[in-house]
Write a protein that holds these residues in place. Sequence first.
Motif, PDB file in Angstrom:
ATOM      1  N   ARG A   1      46.923  35.063  47.857  1.00  0.00           N
ATOM      2  CA  ARG A   1      47.395  35.857  46.715  1.00  0.00           C
ATOM      3  C   ARG A   1      48.407  35.060  45.889  1.00  0.00           C
ATOM      4  O   ARG A   1      49.305  34.423  46.431  1.00  0.00           O
TER       5      ARG A   1
ATOM      6  N   GLU B   1      43.761  36.931  43.397  1.00  0.00           N
ATOM      7  CA  GLU B   1      43.388  36.576  44.772  1.00  0.00           C
ATOM      8  C   GLU B   1      42.309  35.499  44.736  1.00  0.00           C
ATOM      9  O   GLU B   1      41.297  35.638  44.057  1.00  0.00           O
TER      10      GLU B   1
ATOM     11  N   ASN C   1      39.764  32.941  47.029  1.00  0.00           N
ATOM     12  CA  ASN C   1      39.122  32.678  48.314  1.00  0.00           C
ATOM     13  C   ASN C   1      38.981  31.158  48.472  1.00  0.00           C
ATOM     14  O   ASN C   1      38.171  30.532  47.803  1.00  0.00           O
TER      15      ASN C   1
ATOM     16  N   LYS D   1      34.261  42.909  34.364  1.00  0.00           N
ATOM     17  CA  LYS D   1      34.849  41.738  35.006  1.00  0.00           C
ATOM     18  C   LYS D   1      36.306  41.579  34.574  1.00  0.00           C
ATOM     19  O   LYS D   1      36.609  41.497  33.387  1.00  0.00           O
ATOM     20  N   LYS D   2      37.215  41.532  35.541  1.00  0.00           N
ATOM     21  CA  LYS D   2      38.638  41.450  35.225  1.00  0.00           C
ATOM     22  C   LYS D   2      39.037  40.007  34.913  1.00  0.00           C
ATOM     23  O   LYS D   2      38.506  39.060  35.486  1.00  0.00           O
TER      24      LYS D   2
ATOM     25  N   ASP E   1      44.302  41.944  40.216  1.00  0.00           N
ATOM     26  CA  ASP E   1      44.925  43.265  40.131  1.00  0.00           C
ATOM     27  C   ASP E   1      45.858  43.252  38.930  1.00  0.00           C
ATOM     28  O   ASP E   1      46.937  42.651  38.971  1.00  0.00           O
TER      29      ASP E   1
ATOM     30  N   VAL F   1      37.606  36.762  37.359  1.00  0.00           N
ATOM     31  CA  VAL F   1      36.964  36.939  38.666  1.00  0.00           C
ATOM     32  C   VAL F   1      35.643  36.160  38.676  1.00  0.00           C
ATOM     33  O   VAL F   1      34.833  36.272  37.756  1.00  0.00           O
TER      34      VAL F   1
ATOM     35  N   SER G   1      38.492  35.857  43.666  1.00  0.00           N
ATOM     36  CA  SER G   1      37.751  36.989  44.220  1.00  0.00           C
ATOM     37  C   SER G   1      38.224  38.327  43.666  1.00  0.00           C
ATOM     38  O   SER G   1      37.474  39.305  43.695  1.00  0.00           O
ATOM     39  N   ALA G   2      39.457  38.401  43.179  1.00  0.00           N
ATOM     40  CA  ALA G   2      39.966  39.673  42.651  1.00  0.00           C
ATOM     41  C   ALA G   2      41.165  39.411  41.752  1.00  0.00           C
ATOM     42  O   ALA G   2      41.897  38.439  41.927  1.00  0.00           O
TER      43      ALA G   2
ATOM     44  N   ARG H   1      41.872  34.221  52.091  1.00  0.00           N
ATOM     45  CA  ARG H   1      42.213  34.900  50.837  1.00  0.00           C
ATOM     46  C   ARG H   1      43.698  34.695  50.549  1.00  0.00           C
ATOM     47  O   ARG H   1      44.542  35.145  51.307  1.00  0.00           O
TER      48      ARG H   1
END
Length: 738
Positions: free
Chosen positions: A642, A633, A635, A587-588, A626, A599, A623-624, A640
């Motif tokens: 950023r 990101e 939701n 999990k990031k 990077d 996340v 949701s993400a 979505r």
Amino acid sequence: MSNQINGEMPLFPEQEIKGTLEDITYYNDENGYTVAKFLLDVDQQKITVVGHLPGTHPGEALHLKGLWTTHPTYGRQFEVHSYRVLAPATRLGIERYLGSGLIKGVGPATAKRIVDHFGMETLEIIENHPEKLMEVSSIGRKRIKIIQNAWEVQKNIKDVMIFLQSYNISTSLALKIYKQYGEQSIQVLKEDPYQLAREMFGVGFKTADRIAMEMGQKVDAPSRITAGIIYTLEHMSYEGHCYAHQDELILRCAEILNISGESIQAEIHSLIGSKKVIAEEDAIYLPHFYYAETGVAAQLEKIASSSLDRLDMLSHADWDQLYRWLDKVTSFQLTIEQKNAIKMSLTEKVSVLTGGPGTGKSTITDSIIKVLQSFNCRALLAAPTGRAAKRLNETTGLQASTIHRLLEYSPRSNQFLRNQKNPLDTDLIIVDEASMVDIILMYHLLNAVKEGTHILLVGDKDQLPSVGAGNVLRDLIVSGVLPVTLLNTIFRQAEGSYIISNAHRVNQGQMPVFEKNSSDFFLFPESDPQKAADWVIEIVANRLNARFGYDPLRDVQILSPMHRGEAGVRELNKRLQQALNPAGGKKKEYRLGERFFRVGDRIMQVRNNYEKGIFNGDIGIISAIDLEEQVVEINIDENRIRYDYAELDELELAYAISIHKSQGSEFPVVVIPLLTQHYMMLQRNLLYTAITRARQKVVLVGSKKAIAMAVKNNKTAQRNTRLSEMLAQSRVLPITAG
């Protein structure tokens, strides 16, 4: 800890050490105070260092000056007084330095590939020959450009950090300053540090003032007094005030500036002369609030007194026949109160519909739309927030939007494209949750109403007022000059349900009823804050799911009166993140000071971001993340969005939120901690608002004493507004009893 007494020579000389920052254990984002693990060059011993280390990253080689101290709990550690960054001295140091998140486009895996290829020449390659990065696998021209730009930004940020280091400015603030002003950052700070407080979200006057004072600003300088006056007026607007009484303004300014009231009064007169503030008797306004408040009164008068009427046919309609038709096309019999409300909104150009939960506001709105459609007339539906607009869409079946979207806000020009020159072309505008609309937004909305168009404001006057300045809905009602329908009869009340009946009991100053056979309104009695917080965690993480099948992330919302304390928003968010979305596996996550963004986390936007189309109070799920692109990101309502790392100060964890932030939203289940330690916030409208946020279940955790304190306290904080007075003085608006 200081090694100096009365400004004399140090008792112990400062020592110097060199090494590599291994890991940051604790970081205070406000002032850069850091606790970190540090690997000494001399013997590779790992030690603890503490002090202000803003702008540093794991993997950096540092030269530290300070003192060895012994902490009673944590033992021997090095207290840092100053530092400078050195070039990393080992391959591992370079790898950790690059992979720490310092450079956008380079995460740990990419950093390892680069260092494996270039070794000790890595930093020189990035600095002077970035095109050679093409030799590393998975790095193309686009990635090189990202790395190149990020490296240049970091060099400039380092310059800003070096400049700000003596002022204890945090890394996140340096990033924000650089993002706002770029290469002009240092020049801006030197010329006018108060510009930060005026132009940057999250930067207060005290921070800007500290920088200014350390840069040599005189205590009684007119520029400093002016900045203090403007800051105080803006700060009071955050409390809901449209203006400040002059005496109170002087007292507040004297407190933050620590100077005499005479100097402040003289500067106020100077600001009035230059029209940077506006005075009406003893009321001192910032210009935009003055023009908004007078503008709302003027626009209401103009709309109401217009000779044009786009719904004129309904003024001459056979209303008895219309009522009979409505009774047939709806599944219920309309009351006289409801029929009068429908007629009022369609025959009066400006009208207000107010009432508590279950009193039929949605029924009336739906009936109004049916009548309009039968006459081939059009309505536009809007609400202050995305969630409120979505609910309006669900109850009416028609498209509804936020007021900002309705008015076509343009981030590029920072203006609403719908205005007097380009008004909204419709027959009726219906605004739901009108209690949330502040004076500035109401001004822009009324400015876009086309002559002859009707406007209906629907809301609950007893809920908390808008987050922004003003108390518009209540002022309109109190003025006594607008047509108002007050709904009192409760219709929506399922058998055995206590949510709506208890909401009305609280609103009438009565204690809510707690019955053993209740299926939707519960009390877990507990007066100890820590134990109450434990109960909240247990209820949300386990009980509601086990007994009723509620998803703690999507169905349950904790609403707390305060941010601080064991049962406050901040502490509950930390504990619920650990309980519902712990770290682990692949999990990031990204660390920002003391906070972790992970996340799966529930997140709330805490300021309007017009460029992203996201507004204060919007809630979503991460949701993400990077790590290389340094993007998170979210939701939000199936969109979505950023966020760059530098924008994350716009987000907060939202497992728990304040009751104020919940306005305009509804949740299947709300859990409300209510304790006597919250006494400063325990007000009737606060508890009433919290209860009315729930659709299916309310769980109170706390003491009956605290609940009683809230129920009895009907002294809502008075806001400085003059709108009702302005309207009452109008000779044009029709006086209509609802």
